[in-house]
Design an enzyme around this catalytic site. Sequence first.
Site, mmCIF file in Angstrom:
data_model
loop_
_atom_site.group_PDB
_atom_site.id
_atom_site.type_symbol
_atom_site.label_atom_id
_atom_site.label_comp_id
_atom_site.label_asym_id
_atom_site.label_seq_id
_atom_site.Cartn_x
_atom_site.Cartn_y
_atom_site.Cartn_z
ATOM 1 N N SER A 292 0.774 -1.244 -0.077
ATOM 2 C CA SER A 292 0.076 0.010 0.211
ATOM 3 C C SER A 292 0.833 1.371 -0.123
ATOM 4 C CB SER A 292 -0.995 0.015 1.266
ATOM 5 O OG SER A 292 -0.404 -0.259 2.552
ATOM 6 N N HIS A 343 2.064 4.866 4.408
ATOM 7 C CA HIS A 343 1.021 5.439 3.196
ATOM 8 C C HIS A 343 1.541 6.818 3.200
ATOM 9 C CE1 HIS A 343 -2.361 2.627 4.242
ATOM 10 N NE2 HIS A 343 -1.463 2.117 3.814
#
Length: 389
Positions: A292, A343
């Site tokens: 991610s 992230h």
Amino acid sequence: MNVTLTKNDEIVMKLLHYFITIQGYNPVVLHGAKDEIWLENSGADYKIIRIVSNYIHNDEQLDFDIFRTKQILKTIKKKMFSFKMDTLSIFVNLGENVNLDSKDFNNIKCADVKQIKDLSKYSFIINEFPNILEVENTKEEGLQLFLKLTEDINKKNYEETKKAEEVFSKKKPIMTYIFMGISIVLYILTFLSSTNLLELDPNVLYRFGALVNLNSIGNNYIELYRLISSIFLHGGLLHLLCNMYSLYIIGPQLESFFGKLKYSIIFIGSGVIGNLLSLAFLQDTYVSVGASGAIFGLMGALVYFGYHYRVYLSGVIKTQIIPLILINLALGFMITSINNLAHIGGLIGGFLLAKAIGVKYKSEKSDIINGVIMTLIFVVFLIYLAFFR
């Protein structure tokens, strides 16, 4: 074909020819704008140039013109993702009673040009466009000038269209499939070594290269491979499916836009930068895996790419990509099991890496150099936080 050009018309056409074919400006389509032409170039110091042939006979008319210009600029700023937009307004039909010297319009510079040589009076024009006075040497007049301008602009538009077609043409996303394949194979191997399909054993993930606080295991420099290997590991089936779906949606687009090598640098580099930010604050017992951070890097790179090709992607960036980034970051703050530091680091890393490697046909050498310097500074700072503070 009977074309009659006034002296003002010839000045306008010569300036248009110069700014479009030599300086790389593009016309801006404005509804309702009469007797003025707007040009845009995001890479220039003057991002907007206005060539105004409308007759302005007093200061009040000029003030209204500038007020209307500022209102239009607000709309253009939103489309161009720009907070500051220096503008050059060239008036070719300004009345004798109008005094530009007594006016201060902040980021809008104004010039009164009755003939080309009048440009030499304005240092802010000559400094930015030192060869602009050469347009006076154009031999064509009247119909010939009109035909030359039309031909040259059409040629430039054709070249720009061909470049855009090359950048946006679909290409086989080989690297995306390779990254997905590595992740799936590693998941199968970790699953076979574990007992739970939905949530894999952290000890198994650790053995396969999950990210942990490297300072806590004593041989941190030997196990730096975890900065990369952890990108392709996933903690469960749902985790894998979500990331592979996201990569399948956004990956082929970025690989097509940047090419295989640059795309790979952005994907892996963003994942590593996200992991470095994680290491700076990761608890000793925390195990982190997943693509991610790298996927957020792709979104950051897409924002940078979209800025340069905003004619094609401004709507997508504003209505889809940015809201998607914000929603996922918000979820990361609300769900404690999500490593939102990866992230955020990946997002910043993807943006910086895209700047460092450049956007085809758009990035200047200075932009790339600045991107490399900014990326190195950011990475060195993260390394210091992760290993030496």
